[in-house]
Design an enzyme around this catalytic site. Structure first.
Site, PDB file in Angstrom:
ATOM      1  N   GLY A 196      26.153  16.477  40.648  1.00 30.71           N
ATOM      2  CA  GLY A 196      27.219  15.482  40.677  1.00 30.71           C
ATOM      3  C   GLY A 196      26.851  14.190  41.344  1.00 30.71           C
ATOM      4  O   GLY A 196      27.702  13.302  41.490  1.00 30.71           O
ATOM      5  N   SER A 197      25.601  14.042  41.789  1.00 31.85           N
ATOM      6  CA  SER A 197      25.196  12.795  42.434  1.00 31.85           C
ATOM      7  C   SER A 197      25.168  11.660  41.424  1.00 31.85           C
ATOM      8  O   SER A 197      24.957  11.860  40.228  1.00 31.85           O
ATOM      9  CB  SER A 197      23.810  12.951  43.065  1.00 31.85           C
ATOM     10  OG  SER A 197      23.840  13.886  44.113  1.00 31.85           O
ATOM     11  N   ARG A 198      25.384  10.466  41.912  1.00 33.24           N
ATOM     12  CA  ARG A 198      25.377   9.298  41.038  1.00 33.24           C
ATOM     13  C   ARG A 198      23.954   8.757  40.936  1.00 33.24           C
ATOM     14  O   ARG A 198      23.425   8.180  41.891  1.00 33.24           O
ATOM     15  CB  ARG A 198      26.303   8.221  41.594  1.00 33.24           C
ATOM     16  CG  ARG A 198      26.542   7.086  40.607  1.00 33.24           C
ATOM     17  CD  ARG A 198      27.265   5.951  41.275  1.00 33.24           C
ATOM     18  NE  ARG A 198      27.796   5.004  40.307  1.00 33.24           N
ATOM     19  CZ  ARG A 198      28.037   3.733  40.586  1.00 33.24           C
ATOM     20  NH1 ARG A 198      27.811   3.275  41.777  1.00 33.24           N
ATOM     21  NH2 ARG A 198      28.526   2.938  39.663  1.00 33.24           N
ATOM     22  N   HIS A 244      14.299  -2.339  53.909  1.00 31.76           N
ATOM     23  CA  HIS A 244      14.991  -1.084  53.595  1.00 31.76           C
ATOM     24  C   HIS A 244      15.537  -0.498  54.876  1.00 31.76           C
ATOM     25  O   HIS A 244      14.886  -0.552  55.921  1.00 31.76           O
ATOM     26  CB  HIS A 244      14.016  -0.085  52.965  1.00 31.76           C
ATOM     27  CG  HIS A 244      14.467   1.344  53.086  1.00 31.76           C
ATOM     28  ND1 HIS A 244      13.982   2.202  54.068  1.00 31.76           N
ATOM     29  CD2 HIS A 244      15.378   2.066  52.375  1.00 31.76           C
ATOM     30  CE1 HIS A 244      14.563   3.380  53.947  1.00 31.76           C
ATOM     31  NE2 HIS A 244      15.403   3.331  52.929  1.00 31.76           N
ATOM     32  N   SER A 280      22.662   3.186  52.938  1.00 32.89           N
ATOM     33  CA  SER A 280      21.274   2.859  52.604  1.00 32.89           C
ATOM     34  C   SER A 280      21.228   1.526  51.886  1.00 32.89           C
ATOM     35  O   SER A 280      22.164   1.149  51.180  1.00 32.89           O
ATOM     36  CB  SER A 280      20.653   3.951  51.730  1.00 32.89           C
ATOM     37  OG  SER A 280      21.359   4.068  50.503  1.00 32.89           O
ATOM     38  N   ARG A 293      21.992   8.145  58.407  1.00 34.66           N
ATOM     39  CA  ARG A 293      22.708   9.250  57.779  1.00 34.66           C
ATOM     40  C   ARG A 293      23.050  10.345  58.795  1.00 34.66           C
ATOM     41  O   ARG A 293      22.415  10.468  59.845  1.00 34.66           O
ATOM     42  CB  ARG A 293      21.889   9.832  56.639  1.00 34.66           C
ATOM     43  CG  ARG A 293      20.502  10.281  57.067  1.00 34.66           C
ATOM     44  CD  ARG A 293      19.587  10.540  55.886  1.00 34.66           C
ATOM     45  NE  ARG A 293      18.253  10.953  56.319  1.00 34.66           N
ATOM     46  CZ  ARG A 293      17.277  10.106  56.611  1.00 34.66           C
ATOM     47  NH1 ARG A 293      17.476   8.798  56.500  1.00 34.66           N
ATOM     48  NH2 ARG A 293      16.093  10.542  57.001  1.00 34.66           N
TER      49      ARG A 293
END
Length: 428
Positions: free
Chosen positions: A413-415, A260, A246, A264
């Site tokens: 746990g995603s950043r 943009h 992305s 995915r």
């Protein structure tokens, strides 16, 4: 760390901003109007609303929300030709912009891939491709080599290549360098974040890759079921793999649009061992000032990629994009659209992957010519202020409606810094 500064907007400016994005444009030809009528809009300023005027510059059209701020120094690089037919297509794309339709955990600096002593066959091919990446891939190279025929490997290689190609093209025009950070997710997987900030051309440019796996949370599963997915987990667990690339680019010059894109792949294993898979993605453009040549070039590049696979892909995915990037609480579209699709799982995995690959290969040619064209355009303080207001709308959409942001924030746990990478440095 990026700092986002929000400025308040006075009532007059806010009203003008709303008028600008929700009122139909007079003097702009629709797709069915004649080329001669469309061309006539280039030779005069057409009154629109109190305090607004239509500015034409050759075949480029700008829309001002207030005042009559001008600019000089119209040096153009890589100018795009606009034929009569192109003008009609561009007009339709611009019309879509104004239509009221529904719709750091621990990070480590990345290192280059080391040269192996022995390379043969497919392994040599994967190694060679990896050397061109911004960082070693998220999945160990030996695992990729051992599973070279799996879609997970093919998609990870594609998103890594897309990240590298786009970053290198942006570095070339800006003269700056991306900071490359690898991050790990303790629940499984990780990603590579590339950010270039305060450059000569780009205020903030982010291109992220993530490859994560584990068990789907109930909140994430609920979002998917709301889109019609039938998900049957074992003992309440749904093992998943999600990966994608992305990017959001915020230029300094208000005459260079924000772009943009996101491509995915998602895979879920159900209780009986069968796998559901689908692809999603798209590319869209958000100009501060509309230029018909840019609109045509952008949309036509995407259309050519779509037409290689199915004649209905471009018209269907363009409409989907217009509906998706709609700021409902404002009654405004976010930009001039592009293409958007999700849950794409037919006719078969290889054919859908081939389509996604064609789309990913457009990210440089659909955007960089527009950047070069407006590279030396001058701009006023008033035009910069309007850019800040438009960025504010961009932020609103991403935080309220964007599926990727919602899924990321619902995934343990995603950043967070990577999920919110799309936010500009400043907005109003």
């Amino acid at each position: 760390m990026a700092t986002i500064v929000f400025y308040s907007v006075n009532k007059t400016a806010h009203t003008a901003a709303r008028r600008c994005l929700t009122s139909p444009l007079k003097g702009l030809a629709s797709a069915g109007e004649s080329v001669s009528r469309l061309a006539s809009t280039h030779s005069r300023s057409v009154p629109l609303l109190p305090g607004t005027r239509w500015f034409s510059r050759g075949t480029g059209v700008r829309f001002m929300s207030h005042g009559t701020a001008g600019r000089s120094g119209n040096t153009r690089r890589g100018a795009l030709a606009l034929s009569g037919a192109a003008a009609v297509t561009a007009a339709a794309a611009v019309a879509g912009f104004l239509a009221n339709t529904d719709h750091f955990q621990r990070a480590e600096m990345a290192t280059r891939v080391p040269r192996a002593a022995k390379e043969t066959g497919e392994e040599a091919d994967i190694l060679q491709r990896c050397r061109g990446f911004m960082s070693p891939p998220v999945t160990d190279i030996s695992v990729l080599q051992g599973n070279k025929d799996e879609m997970r490997t093919k998609m990870e290689m594609l998103i890594m290549e897309t990240q590298a190609d786009f970053c290198k093209a942006l570095e070339k025009v800006d003269g700056g360098e991306f900071r490359v950070d690898r991050w790990k997710r303790k629940e499984g997987g990780g990603g590579i974040s590339c950010v270039m900030q305060d450059g000569k051309v780009f205020e903030k440019a982010g291109v992220n890759v993530s490859v994560v796996f584990g068990n789907l949370t109930e909140e994430a599963a609920k979002q998917m079921r709301s889109r019609g997915k039938v998900l049957k987990g074992k003992d309440g667990k749904l093992p998943f793999v999600a990966m994608g690339v992305s990017s959001v680019i915020h230029p300094k010059n208000p005459h260079i649009p924000t772009v943009h894109f996101n491509y995915r792949y998602f895979e879920i294993e159900e209780e009986d061992g069968t796998k559901q898979w689908w692809f999603g993605g798209g590319t869209d453009l958000t100009p501060v000032y509309i230029d018909k040549e840019d609109a045509f070039h952008f949309h036509n590049t995407l259309k050519e990629a779509c037409d290689k696979h199915h004649p209905q892909y471009y018209p269907d995915f363009k409409k989907w994009c217009d509906r998706y990037f709609y700021v409902r609480h404002r009654g405004e579209t976010r930009g001039i659209g592009g293409i958007f699709f999700d849950d794409l799982d037919s006719p078969n995995q290889e054919e859908v992957f081939s389509f996604v690959k064609s789309c990913a290969h457009t990210v440089v040619p659909c955007y960089l010519p527009i950047v070069y064209k407006h590279l030396n355009d001058s701009f006023s303080d008033e035009e910069k202020d309007w850019q800040q207001v438009r960025r504010g709308r961009y932020v609103e959409f991403n935080l309220v409606y964007d599926r990727g942001v919602k899924f990321g924030l619902a995934t343990p746990g995603s950043r967070i810094e990577s999920i919110l990478m799309s936010l500009p440095l400043t907005a109003r």
